[in-house]
Design a protein around this motif. Sequence first.
Motif, PDB file in Angstrom:
ATOM      1  N   THR A 173      38.359  30.106  29.387  1.00  0.00           N
ATOM      2  CA  THR A 173      39.662  29.770  29.966  1.00  0.00           C
ATOM      3  C   THR A 173      40.100  28.368  29.525  1.00  0.00           C
ATOM      4  O   THR A 173      41.252  28.153  29.136  1.00  0.00           O
ATOM      5  N   THR A 219      37.085  31.090  37.817  1.00  0.00           N
ATOM      6  CA  THR A 219      36.348  31.580  36.657  1.00  0.00           C
ATOM      7  C   THR A 219      34.926  31.032  36.653  1.00  0.00           C
ATOM      8  O   THR A 219      33.978  31.752  36.392  1.00  0.00           O
ATOM      9  N   SER A 272      48.090  25.901  34.151  1.00  0.00           N
ATOM     10  CA  SER A 272      46.662  26.158  34.048  1.00  0.00           C
ATOM     11  C   SER A 272      46.192  27.151  35.107  1.00  0.00           C
ATOM     12  O   SER A 272      45.248  27.895  34.874  1.00  0.00           O
ATOM     13  N   ALA A 328      33.049  32.355  31.305  1.00  0.00           N
ATOM     14  CA  ALA A 328      34.416  32.647  31.752  1.00  0.00           C
ATOM     15  C   ALA A 328      35.208  31.348  31.906  1.00  0.00           C
ATOM     16  O   ALA A 328      36.362  31.252  31.471  1.00  0.00           O
ATOM     17  N   PRO A 362      42.059  26.038  36.372  1.00  0.00           N
ATOM     18  CA  PRO A 362      41.597  27.206  35.612  1.00  0.00           C
ATOM     19  C   PRO A 362      40.150  27.563  35.922  1.00  0.00           C
ATOM     20  O   PRO A 362      39.699  28.659  35.585  1.00  0.00           O
ATOM     21  N   ILE A 406      47.924  37.497  28.043  1.00  0.00           N
ATOM     22  CA  ILE A 406      48.222  36.969  29.381  1.00  0.00           C
ATOM     23  C   ILE A 406      49.333  37.789  30.021  1.00  0.00           C
ATOM     24  O   ILE A 406      49.232  38.234  31.164  1.00  0.00           O
ATOM     25  N   GLY A 438      42.075  34.502  33.402  1.00  0.00           N
ATOM     26  CA  GLY A 438      40.636  34.495  33.145  1.00  0.00           C
ATOM     27  C   GLY A 438      39.887  35.276  34.210  1.00  0.00           C
ATOM     28  O   GLY A 438      38.935  36.013  33.918  1.00  0.00           O
ATOM     29  N   TYR A 439      40.337  35.129  35.452  1.00  0.00           N
ATOM     30  CA  TYR A 439      39.700  35.841  36.551  1.00  0.00           C
ATOM     31  C   TYR A 439      39.839  37.355  36.367  1.00  0.00           C
ATOM     32  O   TYR A 439      38.863  38.098  36.425  1.00  0.00           O
ATOM     33  N   LEU A 464      46.534  30.548  33.682  1.00  0.00           N
ATOM     34  CA  LEU A 464      45.414  30.834  32.785  1.00  0.00           C
ATOM     35  C   LEU A 464      44.169  31.173  33.591  1.00  0.00           C
ATOM     36  O   LEU A 464      43.403  32.076  33.240  1.00  0.00           O
ATOM     37  N   GLY A 465      43.969  30.431  34.695  1.00  0.00           N
ATOM     38  CA  GLY A 465      42.813  30.687  35.540  1.00  0.00           C
ATOM     39  C   GLY A 465      42.854  32.091  36.122  1.00  0.00           C
ATOM     40  O   GLY A 465      41.843  32.798  36.137  1.00  0.00           O
TER      41      GLY A 465
END
Lengths: 282, 317
Positions: free
Chosen positions: A138, A210, A111, A134, A206, B20, A118-119, A114-115
């Motif tokens: 995420t 974000t 995660s 955001a 995450p 990603i 997202g950032y 993913l964070g």
Amino acid sequence: MRARRARDRLMGVLALLAALVVLVPLVDLVVMVVIRSLPALSLSLFTSPTQGAAGGLENAILGTLLLVGLAMAISVPVGVAGGVYLGEFARKGRLAGAVRFSADVLTGVPSIVLGYFGYVLMVVDLGWGFSALAGAVTLAIMAVPYIVRSTQMSLDRVDPALREASLALGAGLGTTVARVTLRAARPGIVTGILIALSVALGETAPLLYTAGWSSYPPAPHLLHAPVGYLTYVVWTFINEPMASAQHLAYAAALLLMLLVLGVNVLVRRLVSRAGRSELPIR
Amino acid sequence: MPRVLTALVASFSLLALAAILLFLLGAAWPSIRYNGLTFLTGTTWNLGNLYAAAPVRVDGVRAMPGATFGALVFVLGTLLTSVLALVIAVPTSVGIAIFLTEYAPRRVGGAVSFVVELLAGVPSVVYGLWGIIVLVPWIGSWLGPALARALGFVPFLRGPVGTGAGLLASGLVLALMVVPIIASTVREALLMVPGELREGALALGMTRWEAIRAVSLPFARTGIVGASILGLGRALGETMAVLMVSGDAINLLPRNLYSPVGTMAATIAAQLDSALTDASGMAVHALAELALVLFLITVAVNVLARLVVRTGAMRRT
């Protein structure tokens, strides 16, 4: 013979011990959180926002609900539609295989990765800043693969006779899915959604970069305004020296566990109605 | 029409995965050029002189003077904590699964599997909370000294124990977190053992344990291996709980079981704030490279787990 019996019994005891070894920390954890959060429990916990290291959790509670609610609003339609594609329209084929595989791999992506994604993508490149959207997107990226896979599995378990009967009556595949199989698969689909929901409720990593953090209740706009959430309180307030801050951390942990427990109890009721417990645990 | 629509939506996870990879690669690129292979072999993570008048230019990328980014400490920390967690969690989970499928009366079994499910639902920060308040002091004052005294003849288990925050604490918390995943998958595998085989073994006069050893466990072996690798994937990427109990080591390779460690996931979470103060931006790129390495490792592990489980299932049918 006696030695073999004794060994059999010994192994039974060891297996029981394995279960107890896990039970003890869980009980200890629950008791600790409940007892230590008692001083913070009052109505103001729900009605006043955090002020410095004291106050209540109104902002964090509302923020968690907003983030998770938004994430679900995004991931449920996407996930269910994806699951319907895999379970009904394309059971075999290149794309279906690739989708199934990528969903499985995506559930395994940490995660925090993913964070960070997202950032980079939303907070920086798209210029959304730390914001509810955001954070929610995420979380949704995390939730979608769970929902896809559990929807597909529930559809796979629908009695093929139902599907065939509907098709034989002249209904198109689209109608059959909407009117027959999705309904039959509903308990399993809802269970998958609820599991994704409880995972999203408990996530921190995450959201760190974000959603940010805010001591104010969520602003009415979804961009450029950071949001507070419960897991953040647990993580940061426990390291504050003031007792009031630590009480808040425990109270936030208690609320999170109650929310997750509530969702789990719902899941169990649904599963027992669906009759099978073959569901993805994270 | 619905077919095409759902196909488009279904591509979401495919696209997300590709995005990603691309974005991490893009964000990590300056760091890959600046650090080269040192990133994987170096043990010094130093943002450089952040107060320098201007960044220096190396190979066309900017970094602060003196900056070096070697992630070996974090890569090793991640592997060590996860392996330790598996060493603890796999036997425990297999024990729980055997207990649930073979020994437990129905009622007890239901209660235990409910508890295991609850364990899966506890948020990782709450594990971290429990780790800080209960586990770390307990290791520092009791478990650590006891282990060091009893098993001190093994160099890696010798003291000093320190505060208790470190490799052992991270391994234990991670073990607790992956037990539900492994136990539930192993249980499924044990439930797939054909009844005739087990009954045949029992009818030959085997005790329950002998039947488990001779029939059930060999039959479920691929399931157990697959479950363990799945658990490994989870442990490798776990962030918050480890961040709270690992002692956040930087520039320090673990010297014994109780040393502070840093993992890739925890370091990304812990370091982004300070990385943002790097005017050249190189620290943020280096964290992106760390995320990229972690991403590649976990994807590889998960693909491996699925392959093991799938080939196991195919051989069975």
